[in-house]
Design a protein around this motif. Structure first.
Motif, PDB file in Angstrom:
ATOM      1  N   ASP A 126      -8.773 -14.574  -8.469  1.00 40.10           N
ATOM      2  CA  ASP A 126      -9.082 -15.532  -7.416  1.00 40.10           C
ATOM      3  C   ASP A 126      -9.997 -14.920  -6.356  1.00 40.10           C
ATOM      4  O   ASP A 126     -10.122 -15.439  -5.255  1.00 40.10           O
ATOM      5  CB  ASP A 126      -7.801 -16.072  -6.779  1.00 40.10           C
ATOM      6  N   LEU A 127     -10.679 -13.823  -6.691  1.00 40.52           N
ATOM      7  CA  LEU A 127     -11.558 -13.124  -5.752  1.00 40.52           C
ATOM      8  C   LEU A 127     -12.886 -13.852  -5.561  1.00 40.52           C
ATOM      9  O   LEU A 127     -13.366 -14.550  -6.457  1.00 40.52           O
ATOM     10  CB  LEU A 127     -11.860 -11.711  -6.256  1.00 40.52           C
ATOM     11  N   SER A 128     -13.504 -13.622  -4.411  1.00 41.49           N
ATOM     12  CA  SER A 128     -14.855 -14.137  -4.164  1.00 41.49           C
ATOM     13  C   SER A 128     -15.847 -13.306  -4.977  1.00 41.49           C
ATOM     14  O   SER A 128     -15.482 -12.296  -5.579  1.00 41.49           O
ATOM     15  CB  SER A 128     -15.182 -14.038  -2.677  1.00 41.49           C
ATOM     16  N   ALA A 129     -17.108 -13.683  -4.957  1.00 43.51           N
ATOM     17  CA  ALA A 129     -18.140 -12.989  -5.729  1.00 43.51           C
ATOM     18  C   ALA A 129     -18.374 -11.556  -5.241  1.00 43.51           C
ATOM     19  O   ALA A 129     -18.772 -10.698  -6.023  1.00 43.51           O
ATOM     20  CB  ALA A 129     -19.444 -13.770  -5.673  1.00 43.51           C
ATOM     21  N   ALA A 130     -18.168 -11.286  -3.970  1.00 40.87           N
ATOM     22  CA  ALA A 130     -18.385  -9.943  -3.408  1.00 40.87           C
ATOM     23  C   ALA A 130     -17.163  -9.540  -2.577  1.00 40.87           C
ATOM     24  O   ALA A 130     -17.207  -9.546  -1.349  1.00 40.87           O
ATOM     25  CB  ALA A 130     -19.647  -9.906  -2.565  1.00 40.87           C
ATOM     26  N   PRO A 131     -16.054  -9.176  -3.232  1.00 41.28           N
ATOM     27  CA  PRO A 131     -14.837  -8.868  -2.482  1.00 41.28           C
ATOM     28  C   PRO A 131     -14.957  -7.584  -1.657  1.00 41.28           C
ATOM     29  O   PRO A 131     -15.626  -6.633  -2.060  1.00 41.28           O
ATOM     30  CB  PRO A 131     -13.773  -8.721  -3.567  1.00 41.28           C
ATOM     31  N   ARG A 132     -14.313  -7.596  -0.501  1.00 48.50           N
ATOM     32  CA  ARG A 132     -14.284  -6.436   0.403  1.00 48.50           C
ATOM     33  C   ARG A 132     -12.855  -6.168   0.818  1.00 48.50           C
ATOM     34  O   ARG A 132     -12.055  -7.090   0.958  1.00 48.50           O
ATOM     35  CB  ARG A 132     -15.081  -6.720   1.670  1.00 48.50           C
ATOM     36  N   LEU A 133     -12.573  -4.902   1.057  1.00 56.59           N
ATOM     37  CA  LEU A 133     -11.302  -4.539   1.649  1.00 56.59           C
ATOM     38  C   LEU A 133     -11.331  -5.003   3.100  1.00 56.59           C
ATOM     39  O   LEU A 133     -12.379  -4.973   3.752  1.00 56.59           O
ATOM     40  CB  LEU A 133     -11.084  -3.030   1.575  1.00 56.59           C
ATOM     41  N   GLY A 134     -10.202  -5.432   3.619  1.00 60.97           N
ATOM     42  CA  GLY A 134     -10.139  -5.925   4.996  1.00 60.97           C
ATOM     43  C   GLY A 134     -10.254  -4.793   6.002  1.00 60.97           C
ATOM     44  O   GLY A 134     -10.367  -3.613   5.650  1.00 60.97           O
ATOM     45  N   ALA A 135     -10.187  -5.151   7.266  1.00 57.02           N
ATOM     46  CA  ALA A 135     -10.254  -4.166   8.347  1.00 57.02           C
ATOM     47  C   ALA A 135      -9.098  -3.173   8.261  1.00 57.02           C
ATOM     48  O   ALA A 135      -9.205  -2.036   8.735  1.00 57.02           O
ATOM     49  CB  ALA A 135     -10.240  -4.877   9.696  1.00 57.02           C
ATOM     50  N   ASP A 136      -8.008  -3.587   7.621  1.00 54.92           N
ATOM     51  CA  ASP A 136      -6.858  -2.700   7.421  1.00 54.92           C
ATOM     52  C   ASP A 136      -6.979  -1.887   6.128  1.00 54.92           C
ATOM     53  O   ASP A 136      -6.057  -1.167   5.747  1.00 54.92           O
ATOM     54  CB  ASP A 136      -5.559  -3.499   7.419  1.00 54.92           C
ATOM     55  N   GLY A 137      -8.121  -2.016   5.417  1.00 49.94           N
ATOM     56  CA  GLY A 137      -8.333  -1.271   4.174  1.00 49.94           C
ATOM     57  C   GLY A 137      -7.589  -1.856   2.992  1.00 49.94           C
ATOM     58  O   GLY A 137      -7.377  -1.190   1.986  1.00 49.94           O
ATOM     59  N   ARG A 138      -7.221  -3.117   3.068  1.00 50.87           N
ATOM     60  CA  ARG A 138      -6.396  -3.746   2.045  1.00 50.87           C
ATOM     61  C   ARG A 138      -7.045  -5.005   1.485  1.00 50.87           C
ATOM     62  O   ARG A 138      -7.695  -5.756   2.213  1.00 50.87           O
ATOM     63  CB  ARG A 138      -5.077  -4.123   2.718  1.00 50.87           C
ATOM     64  N   LEU A 139      -6.873  -5.231   0.191  1.00 58.51           N
ATOM     65  CA  LEU A 139      -7.319  -6.453  -0.473  1.00 58.51           C
ATOM     66  C   LEU A 139      -6.259  -6.831  -1.492  1.00 58.51           C
ATOM     67  O   LEU A 139      -5.861  -6.003  -2.311  1.00 58.51           O
ATOM     68  CB  LEU A 139      -8.659  -6.236  -1.182  1.00 58.51           C
ATOM     69  N   GLN A 140      -5.783  -8.067  -1.433  1.00 59.22           N
ATOM     70  CA  GLN A 140      -4.815  -8.534  -2.411  1.00 59.22           C
ATOM     71  C   GLN A 140      -5.461  -9.660  -3.215  1.00 59.22           C
ATOM     72  O   GLN A 140      -6.136 -10.520  -2.651  1.00 59.22           O
ATOM     73  CB  GLN A 140      -3.551  -9.037  -1.730  1.00 59.22           C
ATOM     74  N   PHE A 141      -5.271  -9.628  -4.527  1.00 60.11           N
ATOM     75  CA  PHE A 141      -5.802 -10.689  -5.375  1.00 60.11           C
ATOM     76  C   PHE A 141      -4.817 -11.021  -6.468  1.00 60.11           C
ATOM     77  O   PHE A 141      -3.930 -10.242  -6.789  1.00 60.11           O
ATOM     78  CB  PHE A 141      -7.171 -10.317  -5.961  1.00 60.11           C
ATOM     79  N   ARG A 142      -5.008 -12.216  -7.028  1.00 61.91           N
ATOM     80  CA  ARG A 142      -4.189 -12.667  -8.154  1.00 61.91           C
ATOM     81  C   ARG A 142      -5.079 -12.816  -9.383  1.00 61.91           C
ATOM     82  O   ARG A 142      -6.277 -13.036  -9.256  1.00 61.91           O
ATOM     83  CB  ARG A 142      -3.540 -14.002  -7.831  1.00 61.91           C
ATOM     84  N   PHE A 143      -4.456 -12.725 -10.547  1.00 61.33           N
ATOM     85  CA  PHE A 143      -5.210 -12.950 -11.779  1.00 61.33           C
ATOM     86  C   PHE A 143      -4.348 -13.729 -12.759  1.00 61.33           C
ATOM     87  O   PHE A 143      -3.124 -13.726 -12.684  1.00 61.33           O
ATOM     88  CB  PHE A 143      -5.707 -11.630 -12.393  1.00 61.33           C
ATOM     89  N   GLY A 144      -5.029 -14.409 -13.653  1.00 66.74           N
ATOM     90  CA  GLY A 144      -4.369 -15.181 -14.697  1.00 66.74           C
ATOM     91  C   GLY A 144      -5.202 -15.123 -15.954  1.00 66.74           C
ATOM     92  O   GLY A 144      -6.224 -14.433 -16.008  1.00 66.74           O
ATOM     93  N   GLY A 145      -4.778 -15.848 -16.961  1.00 70.36           N
ATOM     94  CA  GLY A 145      -5.494 -15.855 -18.228  1.00 70.36           C
ATOM     95  C   GLY A 145      -4.841 -16.811 -19.205  1.00 70.36           C
ATOM     96  O   GLY A 145      -3.952 -17.582 -18.840  1.00 70.36           O
ATOM     97  N   ARG A 146      -5.292 -16.729 -20.455  1.00 67.39           N
ATOM     98  CA  ARG A 146      -4.791 -17.598 -21.522  1.00 67.39           C
ATOM     99  C   ARG A 146      -4.157 -16.751 -22.623  1.00 67.39           C
ATOM    100  O   ARG A 146      -4.778 -15.826 -23.132  1.00 67.39           O
ATOM    101  CB  ARG A 146      -5.928 -18.421 -22.116  1.00 67.39           C
ATOM    102  N   LEU A 147      -2.925 -17.101 -22.992  1.00 63.51           N
ATOM    103  CA  LEU A 147      -2.229 -16.447 -24.091  1.00 63.51           C
ATOM    104  C   LEU A 147      -2.359 -17.332 -25.314  1.00 63.51           C
ATOM    105  O   LEU A 147      -1.952 -18.497 -25.299  1.00 63.51           O
ATOM    106  CB  LEU A 147      -0.751 -16.244 -23.747  1.00 63.51           C
ATOM    107  N   GLN A 148      -2.949 -16.796 -26.368  1.00 69.84           N
ATOM    108  CA  GLN A 148      -3.114 -17.530 -27.615  1.00 69.84           C
ATOM    109  C   GLN A 148      -2.045 -17.052 -28.594  1.00 69.84           C
ATOM    110  O   GLN A 148      -1.955 -15.852 -28.874  1.00 69.84           O
ATOM    111  CB  GLN A 148      -4.501 -17.287 -28.195  1.00 69.84           C
ATOM    112  N   VAL A 149      -1.251 -17.992 -29.085  1.00 68.83           N
ATOM    113  CA  VAL A 149      -0.153 -17.657 -29.997  1.00 68.83           C
ATOM    114  C   VAL A 149      -0.352 -18.402 -31.310  1.00 68.83           C
ATOM    115  O   VAL A 149      -0.558 -19.619 -31.319  1.00 68.83           O
ATOM    116  CB  VAL A 149       1.214 -18.031 -29.388  1.00 68.83           C
ATOM    117  N   ALA A 150      -0.300 -17.667 -32.421  1.00 68.87           N
ATOM    118  CA  ALA A 150      -0.465 -18.268 -33.745  1.00 68.87           C
ATOM    119  C   ALA A 150       0.792 -19.055 -34.126  1.00 68.87           C
ATOM    120  O   ALA A 150       1.860 -18.893 -33.526  1.00 68.87           O
ATOM    121  CB  ALA A 150      -0.736 -17.189 -34.785  1.00 68.87           C
ATOM    122  N   ALA A 151       0.661 -19.891 -35.137  1.00 73.68           N
ATOM    123  CA  ALA A 151       1.754 -20.742 -35.599  1.00 73.68           C
ATOM    124  C   ALA A 151       3.016 -19.940 -35.895  1.00 73.68           C
ATOM    125  O   ALA A 151       2.967 -18.913 -36.560  1.00 73.68           O
ATOM    126  CB  ALA A 151       1.318 -21.495 -36.844  1.00 73.68           C
TER     127      ALA A 151
END
Length: 168
Positions: A126-151
């Protein structure tokens, strides 16, 4: 370019969160445009990616976790068996205000205890195109994806998703 690599476990049935310090970062490595970074990168895994519990039918299917909302979408021959689906959450700490680059792989293969495999694709943050650490030196982000499961491939699938973070 200063680089930090952390392997993030993608556990799909509620293991406790992990935290780790990046041990591959050298304090004196060059960071983008000749500037030396004063603070090494540190990565903490706050929440692991968890697809919840599903039953897979004869046609197989796909589970998608949206990184921003954590919403789970099922496609194909899948039945929702409940459980908590969670997007992964990562906190990066380092040089205040520094621009960073986060790299996720195109796909990751997971395995079950019975030797079956499932693939996670479309990993996004969920990051922007040019992520930066904040003034406190911290950056939090989330990630997701797709799980493909066969029959009919049931099981508790586990694997590691490498997350690379670099100073720009």
């Amino acid at each position: 370019m200063k680089r930090c690599l952390f392997l993030l476990a993608a556990l799909f049935f509620g293991a406790p969160p992990a935290a780790a310090q990046c041990l591959l970062c050298a304090q004196d490595a060059a960071a983008g445009q000749g500037r030396k970074a004063e603070t090494p990168l540190r990565i903490d895994v706050e929440t692991r990616l968890d697809m919840g519990r599903i039953a897979v039918g004869a046609m197989g299917g796909e589970v998608e976790i949206d990184p921003a909302s954590g919403a789970r979408r099922l496609r194909g021959d899948l039945v929702d068996l409940g459980g908590f689906a969670l997007s992964g959450t990562v906190t990066v700490r380092g040089e205040p205000g520094a621009e960073v680059r986060v790299i996720l792989p195109a796909s990751v293969d997971l395995t079950s205890g019975h030797g079956r495999t499932a693939r996670v694709t479309g990993l996004v943050t969920d990051l922007s195109a040019a992520p930066r650490l904040g003034a406190d030196g911290r950056l939090q982000f989330r990630f997701g994806g797709r799980l493909q499961v066969a029959a009919l491939d049931d099981g508790d699938y586990r694997g590691r998703i490498p997350v690379t973070v670099e100073y720009q």
